[in-house]
Every structure is written in C-alpha cells, then in structure tokens.
Design an enzyme around this catalytic site. Sequence first.
Site, PDB file in Angstrom:
ATOM      1  N   HIS A  26       0.852  -1.244   0.091  1.00 11.27           N
ATOM      2  CA  HIS A  26       0.084  -0.100   0.145  1.00 11.27           C
ATOM      3  C   HIS A  26       0.813   1.168   0.073  1.00 11.27           C
ATOM      4  O   HIS A  26       1.997   1.325   0.650  1.00 11.27           O
ATOM      5  CB  HIS A  26      -0.753   0.009   1.347  1.00 11.27           C
ATOM      6  N   HIS A  35      13.320  -0.162 -12.075  1.00  7.82           N
ATOM      7  CA  HIS A  35      12.980  -1.424 -12.244  1.00  7.82           C
ATOM      8  C   HIS A  35      12.895  -2.321 -11.071  1.00  7.82           C
ATOM      9  O   HIS A  35      13.717  -2.365 -10.221  1.00  7.82           O
ATOM     10  CB  HIS A  35      14.237  -1.972 -13.216  1.00  7.82           C
TER      11      HIS A  35
HETATM   12  C1  LIG Z   1      24.460  -5.669  -6.680  1.00  5.81           C
HETATM   13  C2  LIG Z   1      25.123  -6.001  -7.953  1.00  5.81           C
HETATM   14  C3  LIG Z   1      24.528  -4.832  -8.917  1.00  5.81           C
HETATM   15  C4  LIG Z   1      26.768  -5.911  -8.086  1.00  5.81           C
HETATM   16  O1  LIG Z   1      27.234  -6.383  -9.363  1.00  5.81           O
HETATM   17  P1  LIG Z   1      28.971  -5.729  -9.591  1.00  5.81           P
HETATM   18  O2  LIG Z   1      28.674  -4.175 -10.022  1.00  5.81           O
HETATM   19  O3  LIG Z   1      29.199  -6.635 -10.995  1.00  5.81           O
HETATM   20  O4  LIG Z   1      29.466  -6.010  -8.408  1.00  5.81           O
HETATM   21  P2  LIG Z   1      30.568  -7.313  -8.095  1.00  5.81           P
HETATM   22  O5  LIG Z   1      29.908  -8.693  -8.271  1.00  5.81           O
HETATM   23  O6  LIG Z   1      31.795  -6.873  -8.667  1.00  5.81           O
HETATM   24  O7  LIG Z   1      30.563  -7.314  -6.591  1.00  5.81           O
HETATM   25  C5  LIG Z   1      31.071  -5.984  -5.825  1.00  5.81           C
HETATM   26  C6  LIG Z   1      31.043  -6.470  -4.330  1.00  5.81           C
HETATM   27  O8  LIG Z   1      29.524  -6.382  -3.893  1.00  5.81           O
HETATM   28  C7  LIG Z   1      29.372  -7.738  -3.402  1.00  5.81           C
HETATM   29  N1  LIG Z   1      28.177  -8.174  -3.776  1.00  5.81           N
HETATM   30  C8  LIG Z   1      27.613  -8.626  -5.144  1.00  5.81           C
HETATM   31  N2  LIG Z   1      26.382  -8.848  -5.109  1.00  5.81           N
HETATM   32  C9  LIG Z   1      25.946  -8.944  -4.035  1.00  5.81           C
HETATM   33  C10 LIG Z   1      24.785  -9.196  -3.228  1.00  5.81           C
HETATM   34  N3  LIG Z   1      23.632  -9.755  -3.964  1.00  5.81           N
HETATM   35  N4  LIG Z   1      24.681  -9.232  -1.955  1.00  5.81           N
HETATM   36  C11 LIG Z   1      25.792  -8.798  -1.221  1.00  5.81           C
HETATM   37  N5  LIG Z   1      26.820  -8.415  -1.678  1.00  5.81           N
HETATM   38  C12 LIG Z   1      27.141  -8.541  -2.859  1.00  5.81           C
HETATM   39  C13 LIG Z   1      30.527  -8.601  -4.009  1.00  5.81           C
HETATM   40  O9  LIG Z   1      30.967  -9.604  -3.169  1.00  5.81           O
HETATM   41  C14 LIG Z   1      31.634  -7.601  -4.062  1.00  5.81           C
HETATM   42  O10 LIG Z   1      32.299  -7.345  -2.637  1.00  5.81           O
HETATM   43  P3  LIG Z   1      33.907  -7.045  -2.650  1.00  5.81           P
HETATM   44  O11 LIG Z   1      33.951  -5.597  -2.801  1.00  5.81           O
HETATM   45  O12 LIG Z   1      33.631  -7.440  -0.986  1.00  5.81           O
HETATM   46  O13 LIG Z   1      34.468  -8.292  -3.166  1.00  5.81           O
HETATM   47  C15 LIG Z   1      24.853  -7.250  -8.615  1.00  5.81           C
HETATM   48  O14 LIG Z   1      25.499  -8.373  -7.775  1.00  5.81           O
HETATM   49  C16 LIG Z   1      23.025  -7.454  -8.316  1.00  5.81           C
HETATM   50  O15 LIG Z   1      22.615  -8.057  -7.332  1.00  5.81           O
HETATM   51  N6  LIG Z   1      22.468  -7.164  -9.592  1.00  5.81           N
HETATM   52  C17 LIG Z   1      20.892  -7.382  -9.561  1.00  5.81           C
HETATM   53  C18 LIG Z   1      20.410  -8.333 -10.730  1.00  5.81           C
HETATM   54  C19 LIG Z   1      19.126  -8.387 -10.869  1.00  5.81           C
HETATM   55  O16 LIG Z   1      18.361  -8.657  -9.956  1.00  5.81           O
HETATM   56  N7  LIG Z   1      18.545  -8.127 -12.154  1.00  5.81           N
HETATM   57  C20 LIG Z   1      17.094  -8.312 -12.466  1.00  5.81           C
HETATM   58  C21 LIG Z   1      17.145  -8.832 -13.683  1.00  5.81           C
HETATM   59  S1  LIG Z   1      15.299  -8.950 -14.306  1.00  5.81           S
END
Ligand SMILES: CC(C)(COP(=O)(O)OP(=O)(O)OC[C@H]1O[C@@H](n2cnc3c(N)ncnc32)[C@H](O)[C@@H]1OP(=O)(O)O)[C@@H](O)C(=O)NCCC(=O)NCCS
Length: 103
Positions: A26, A35
């Site tokens: 709500h 998104h």
């Molecule tokens: C958060 C996110 C954007 C990070 O991606 P990125 O910029 O490529 O980052 P990296 O994979 O290089 O990780 C960066 C840091 O964040 C941490 N991290 C990445 N994803 C994480 C998550 N979901 N939860 C907690 N920590 C996370 C990594 O361990 C890393 O930590 P470090 O610096 O200690 O090594 C990505 O993991 C994510 O969750 N994207 C959302 C995707 C999604 O749901 N899309 C929808 C499609 S319909």
Amino acid sequence: MARAVVGTEARVHEAAIINTGAILDHETIIGPAAHIVPGFALAGRVTVGERALVGAGAAVRPRIVIGEDAVVATGAAVVDDAPGALVGGVPARPLRRAAEPVR
Ligand SMILES: CC(C)(COP(=O)(O)OP(=O)(O)OC[C@H]1O[C@@H](n2cnc3c(N)ncnc32)[C@H](O)[C@@H]1OP(=O)(O)O)[C@@H](O)C(=O)NCCC(=O)NCCS
C-alpha cells in the site's frame, strides 16, 4: 508482469517495470524508469526513485526511501534509506560500486 501485486493507493510512474511476481504494498511510489525485478517485496509506503534498480528477491522495510539511480543487490534486506547508493546484504549496507554495475 504476470503475478505482480500492486497495493492500495500505490503509484507507478511512466516507464517503470514491475517485473514478474513483484509485490508493491500500500501507498508505495515507484519512480519513472525504475525496475522492480522478479520476486521483490516492498512493504507499505516505500518510495523508489527514478531509474533505481531493486534486485531479485530483495525485501524493503516500510517507509524506506530508495533514491534516484540507487541499486539494491539481489537478496538484500533494506532497513535504512538508500540515497543513490549500491547496497546489499542482510541487513543491507553500502557495497563497492563496480565501474559498470550489472543490471
Ligand atoms: C549488486 C550488483 C549490481 C553488483 O554487481 P557488480 O557491480 O558486478 O559487483 P561485483 O560482482 O563486482 O561485486 C561487488 C561487491 O559487492 C558484493 N556483492 C555483489 N552482489 C551482492 C549481493 N547480491 N549481496 C551482497 N553483496 C554482493 C561482492 O561480493 C563484492 O564485494 P567485495 O567488494 O567485498 O569483493 C549485482 O550483484 C546484483 O545484485 N544485480 C541485480 C541483478 C538483478 O536482480 N537483475 C534483475 C534482472 S530481471
């Protein structure tokens, strides 16, 4: 998208994506071009800013404000406001922002 739930008095602005199975409770406000990804659950009175991305399976506490261009990582539990940040984890904390965040 299919099986999304949009609660009473929620508002979704133009070009926002409410993806498969997302729940907006709500009085939630979703900004332009934000998104909300599959399986995401927003409690009541949450505000999501313009172009923000909220990752799959994340959950957000009531009344939280997620800022413009913010990214909430997959599986995060957001318990504090996230102004334009990349946050993740349980509870969500700021993460290092990569040069090209994965969307
Ligand atoms: C958060 C996110 C954007 C990070 O991606 P990125 O910029 O490529 O980052 P990296 O994979 O290089 O990780 C960066 C840091 O964040 C941490 N991290 C990445 N994803 C994480 C998550 N979901 N939860 C907690 N920590 C996370 C990594 O361990 C890393 O930590 P470090 O610096 O200690 O090594 C990505 O993991 C994510 O969750 N994207 C959302 C995707 C999604 O749901 N899309 C929808 C499609 S319909």
